[in-house]
Design a protein around this motif. Sequence first.
Motif, PDB file in Angstrom:
ATOM      1  N   THR A  15       0.829  -1.203   0.000  1.00  0.00           N
ATOM      2  CA  THR A  15       0.000   0.000   0.000  1.00  0.00           C
ATOM      3  C   THR A  15       0.863   1.252   0.000  1.00  0.00           C
ATOM      4  O   THR A  15       0.585   2.217  -0.719  1.00  0.00           O
ATOM      5  CB  THR A  15      -0.928   0.008   1.237  1.00  0.00           C
TER       6      THR A  15
ATOM      7  N   GLU B 148       2.075   1.919  -3.477  1.00  0.00           N
ATOM      8  CA  GLU B 148       1.035   2.425  -4.380  1.00  0.00           C
ATOM      9  C   GLU B 148       0.680   3.875  -4.065  1.00  0.00           C
ATOM     10  O   GLU B 148       0.469   4.687  -4.967  1.00  0.00           O
ATOM     11  CB  GLU B 148      -0.216   1.538  -4.303  1.00  0.00           C
ATOM     12  N   ILE B 149       0.598   4.225  -2.781  1.00  0.00           N
ATOM     13  CA  ILE B 149       0.329   5.620  -2.409  1.00  0.00           C
ATOM     14  C   ILE B 149       1.437   6.514  -2.969  1.00  0.00           C
ATOM     15  O   ILE B 149       1.175   7.583  -3.532  1.00  0.00           O
ATOM     16  CB  ILE B 149       0.233   5.771  -0.876  1.00  0.00           C
ATOM     17  N   GLN B 150       2.667   6.067  -2.831  1.00  0.00           N
ATOM     18  CA  GLN B 150       3.820   6.837  -3.300  1.00  0.00           C
ATOM     19  C   GLN B 150       3.695   7.150  -4.795  1.00  0.00           C
ATOM     20  O   GLN B 150       3.996   8.265  -5.242  1.00  0.00           O
ATOM     21  CB  GLN B 150       5.088   6.032  -3.027  1.00  0.00           C
TER      22      GLN B 150
ATOM     23  N   VAL C 135      -7.160  11.955   3.592  1.00  0.00           N
ATOM     24  CA  VAL C 135      -6.844  10.677   4.243  1.00  0.00           C
ATOM     25  C   VAL C 135      -7.933  10.372   5.269  1.00  0.00           C
ATOM     26  O   VAL C 135      -8.288  11.232   6.078  1.00  0.00           O
ATOM     27  CB  VAL C 135      -5.469  10.726   4.953  1.00  0.00           C
TER      28      VAL C 135
ATOM     29  N   VAL D 124      -7.237   6.758   0.884  1.00  0.00           N
ATOM     30  CA  VAL D 124      -6.500   7.929   0.413  1.00  0.00           C
ATOM     31  C   VAL D 124      -7.149   8.392  -0.888  1.00  0.00           C
ATOM     32  O   VAL D 124      -7.295   7.603  -1.825  1.00  0.00           O
ATOM     33  CB  VAL D 124      -5.015   7.585   0.174  1.00  0.00           C
TER      34      VAL D 124
ATOM     35  N   THR E  64      -7.121  11.226  -3.981  1.00  0.00           N
ATOM     36  CA  THR E  64      -6.518  12.332  -4.721  1.00  0.00           C
ATOM     37  C   THR E  64      -7.551  12.830  -5.721  1.00  0.00           C
ATOM     38  O   THR E  64      -8.714  12.431  -5.676  1.00  0.00           O
ATOM     39  CB  THR E  64      -5.236  11.885  -5.451  1.00  0.00           C
TER      40      THR E  64
ATOM     41  N   LEU F  33      -7.877   5.166  -3.152  1.00  0.00           N
ATOM     42  CA  LEU F  33      -7.174   3.944  -2.757  1.00  0.00           C
ATOM     43  C   LEU F  33      -7.668   3.547  -1.372  1.00  0.00           C
ATOM     44  O   LEU F  33      -7.627   4.344  -0.441  1.00  0.00           O
ATOM     45  CB  LEU F  33      -5.660   4.188  -2.756  1.00  0.00           C
TER      46      LEU F  33
END
Length: 372
Positions: free
Chosen positions: A205, A208-210, A222, A231, A233, A238
């Motif tokens: 995770t 993937e967030i990165q 968040v 999360v 955007t 996600l």
Amino acid sequence: MKATLERTDLLKSLTHVHRVVERRNTIPILSNVLIRAEDGVLKLKATDLDLEILETVPAMIEMPGATTVPAHMIHDIVRKLQDGSQVVLETTSDNATLEIRAGRSKFALQMLPETDFPDLTAGDFTHGFTLSAGDIRKLIDTTQFAISTEETRYYLNGIYIHAVDTADGARFRAVATDGHRLAQAEVPAPSGSAGMPGIIVPRKTVGEIQKLLEEPEADVQVELSETKIRVTTASVILTSKLIDGTFPDYGRVIPQGNDKEMRVDRDEFKEAVDRVSTISSERGRAVKLSLSEGRLILAVNNPDSGSATEEIAVEYDSDPLEIGFNSRYLLDIANQLNSDTALFRFADSGSPTLVQDNTVEDCLFVLMPMRV
């Protein structure tokens, strides 16, 4: 279902979502991406039952609908289509295949019904707040290298994130450790994070967030509960399960009384470690640091291949000290430092060493020594 959209937009979205899908799946539907066309957008969703990514991309919708097709296959197809082309996605009248058309290219993919696609039910999130993408990236980039890959200590297979009260006010802190090294970073706590549960975000995770944080100034929403994180955007949502475990009391391993201080030029130190470690064995990777007033000698001795030494000037005026470290761990930490000068705080040759930027106070690293 029939939708038309730019190949570039579709590829960008598929690149995000297909990474979640494992190459080998015992459950066929988990190999697929869910494609839903409605209200002027195409929604793409993929999951491995622990992590789910939903991406929204603008499209011209002629006929709303939804289906699922193999995620890696459609990604490879769209990746190989001509740049700048318009892609048409259309289900056949017998609802057996999805046709993909672009220019003179035409593909037909076997479908599975969208009703079979699992939903990672979000449930209630007890805490929500907004952080800048730059702050989240800082927390991840600084600590990610120290995440443990040892599956038996599963509670170390992620980054521990929690809110703390410090002399400088409320802070949002990330910590990762593999037992040999520890990395800690913090940013000012966002409004809404007070009282949040301490959570462990899994390694996959985190990665993937990165990859979603493309604009450093963009706001990222968040949401947290004790079992999940979401999360959001501008175009991606996600959702992930958290690691169900207790992170160790990391404060006990951060040394407080290390009084031997060494200041060294970060780049010069990195390059010297990199050069002498060329000789080190793949298994041991040990490099010995010999400190005396004003100088540091780095030495590697490998019985199978030879030896190497290099001397560099440092600021150090304490008692002479010899201490050994894993050279790769030293380089990992040095690569995370932002200031030109690195600050090392030693106690003795057998105790943990504290490493910090010379000027930045909100990151620290702890490194366990090796016997050399």
